[in-house]
Design a protein around this motif. Structure first.
Motif, mmCIF file in Angstrom:
data_model
loop_
_atom_site.group_PDB
_atom_site.id
_atom_site.type_symbol
_atom_site.label_atom_id
_atom_site.label_comp_id
_atom_site.label_asym_id
_atom_site.label_seq_id
_atom_site.Cartn_x
_atom_site.Cartn_y
_atom_site.Cartn_z
ATOM 1 N N GLN A 71 0.825 -1.207 0.000
ATOM 2 C CA GLN A 71 0.000 0.000 0.000
ATOM 3 C C GLN A 71 0.864 1.263 0.000
ATOM 4 O OE1 GLN A 71 -3.965 -0.116 0.400
ATOM 5 N NE2 GLN A 71 -3.065 1.379 -0.977
ATOM 6 N N LEU A 79 -5.810 -2.547 -3.287
ATOM 7 C CA LEU A 79 -5.413 -3.947 -3.202
ATOM 8 C C LEU A 79 -6.654 -4.823 -3.279
ATOM 9 C CD1 LEU A 79 -2.888 -2.429 -2.092
ATOM 10 C CD2 LEU A 79 -2.443 -4.462 -0.706
ATOM 11 N N VAL A 96 -3.365 -5.969 -7.543
ATOM 12 C CA VAL A 96 -3.559 -4.547 -7.256
ATOM 13 C C VAL A 96 -4.179 -3.845 -8.462
ATOM 14 C CG1 VAL A 96 -2.379 -2.389 -6.681
ATOM 15 C CG2 VAL A 96 -1.591 -4.537 -5.675
ATOM 16 N N THR A 98 -4.570 -0.290 -10.294
ATOM 17 C CA THR A 98 -4.012 1.054 -10.393
ATOM 18 C C THR A 98 -4.782 1.834 -11.459
ATOM 19 O OG1 THR A 98 -2.395 0.558 -12.130
ATOM 20 C CG2 THR A 98 -1.751 0.065 -9.852
#
Length: 451
Positions: A71, A79, A96, A98
């Protein structure tokens, strides 16, 4: 009726038109299937510095500390998922999200550092999976592939009929041998014998593949087979389902739970349980290899899954999904293989076979099957090419029988397909309409269509 030449020609005509549509899809499915079988091994080999740690020690960071480490390294990311390492030499993996897409992040738990990341969206496996399922054109591709799978079942039925010998032993022996004469006879025998050997497996792959399709699978079979989550959890989300735990193009949630709503944590609290708490509790419940999905919102839950779909386990009988209250840690729902209905159980086992997860023999069998399907398609095309007139451009469909009653009788072979698979009905009607309308259009079109 079945011995009449006109009926044989009718069946052959249906076989031809179905194959005309199906062949490009079958080749694509076989090639992408091969890629999906071996892409995970290739990725691990090419990125061994990420998947494996350099040195194992007695001191390892807690899973929660590794979560916080990721993180901190990706402060603007979300996450999504944690994979329990299979052994002490593996790096810890986190999935994850993004702003640029979905990635896998690798952590060395002994050195306490992020080793790097790999794109999920741009991976070879994801590309093959998306192509395999939707032809990379979304819902339209899904529908086209559903028609192709339905027509493949029609190909199997008509193909077995065309191959079927009479009762004499000599005919039966000839039907399973490939002629050494060469030419079109060789390709015909190669096509029919290959099709005979892969027919049952191909039927299995079609049914299991159709179970993922949007209409027959999503609207009919999967909706009927979905586990009724209200039996296990009293507090269910009105907007989120288990499918929301999947990534687009990468399915890892058990098929029989995808459409079931997710449970929700029963009350908000100041402190959430940790990832280590979830892992420890899951292990105490009998989980060995599994993954953990993080809460989707403030009332979300921690979800531990061990399934053949997620490639966590090889034995479908060990399929299990458990939801934990994110605040109290209480088990809100526990669903295992024995809770599925018979079709969902079949899918759990079938997925493992489909993906070659039952060991080396299964991987080899799937590889040989994909190659056989490609050979089946190529031999069919070569056989058609050798049959068509060489001096003019023509589709060279098998002649329509003069006895149209027999042509209508051939519909009985395709009727079960049309009743079971809705999109097949549309496609079959389209074939009939086009075939009957061609005679009414320009001579150039009729000549192209003619044998």
């Amino acid at each position: 009726m079945f011995g009449k030449r006109s009926f044989y020609m009718s069946v052959w005509r249906w076989h031809f038109f179905a194959g005309l549509y199906v062949v490009p899809f079958l080749i694509m499915l076989a090639i992408t299937g091969l890629i999906m079988l071996y892409a995970p091994f290739l990725e691990r080999t090419q990125n061994s510095d990420l998947y494996y740690v350099e040195q194992v020690s007695d001191q390892a960071m807690s899973y929660e500390a590794q979560y916080n480490l990721v993180q901190e390294a990706y402060p603007d990311a979300t996450l999504l998922r944690f994979y329990l390492p299979a052994d002490s030499e593996e790096a810890t993996r986190f999935q994850v999200s993004t702003g640029e897409g979905k990635i896998q992040v690798f952590v060395d738990p002994y050195k306490g550092k992020v080793l790097g990341d790999l794109s999920i969206n741009d991976s070879l496996y994801t590309w093959a999976d998306d192509t395999h399922g939707t032809f990379m054109v979304g819902v339209t591709g899904d529908r086209l592939i559903e028609v192709a799978a339905s027509f493949t079942i029609l190909l199997i039925i008509t193909g077995v009929f065309l191959w079927w010998p009479d009762s004499s032993k000599s005919k039966l022996k000839a039907a399973v041998k490939v002629s050494k004469k060469g030419g079109r006879t060789f390709w015909r025998d190669l096509h029919s014998v290959t099709g005979l050997w892969v027919a049952i497996v191909l039927l299995f792959f079609c049914i299991s593949g159709l179970a993922w399709a949007g209409i027959w699978g999503g609207k009919l079979v999967q909706a009927w087979s979905t586990f009724p989550m209200e039996k296990r959890a009293s507090n269910l989300s009105s907007t989120l389902t288990h499918n929301d735990l999947n990534l687009k193009g990468v399915k890892q949630i058990p098929w029989g739970l995808e459409q079931a709503p997710l449970p929700e944590s029963e009350a908000q609290g100041p402190i959430s349980i940790t990832l280590d708490d979830v892992v420890s509790e899951a292990k105490s419940m009998g989980f060995t290899q599994f993954q953990v999905h993080f809460p989707k919102n403030e009332l979300g839950v921690y979800t531990a899954t061990a399934s053949t779909m997620g490639k966590d386990i090889k034995n479908a009988w060990d399929d299990r999904t458990v939801h934990f209250d994110r605040y109290s840690g209480a088990v809100l729902a526990d669903v295992g293989f024995m809770d599925y209905n018979w079709f969902a159980k079949s899918m759990a086992v079938g997925i493992a076979l489909h993906m070659g997860q039952f060991g080396v023999w299964n991987l080899i069998a799937c590889t040989l099957f994909c190659l056989a399907v490609i050979l089946l398609c190529i031999s069919g095309v070569v056989m058609w090419w050798k049959r068509r007139p060489s001096n003019r451009l023509t589709l060279s469909a098998p002649k329509m029988p003069k006895d149209l009653v027999r042509w209508k009788h051939a519909v009985w072979l395709v009727l079960p397909i049309s009743l079971m698979f809705p999109l097949a009905t549309v496609a079959i009607i389209a074939v009939i309409l086009v075939d009957n309308l061609v005679g009414l259009v320009a001579p150039r079109v009729r000549n192209f269509w003619a044998s």
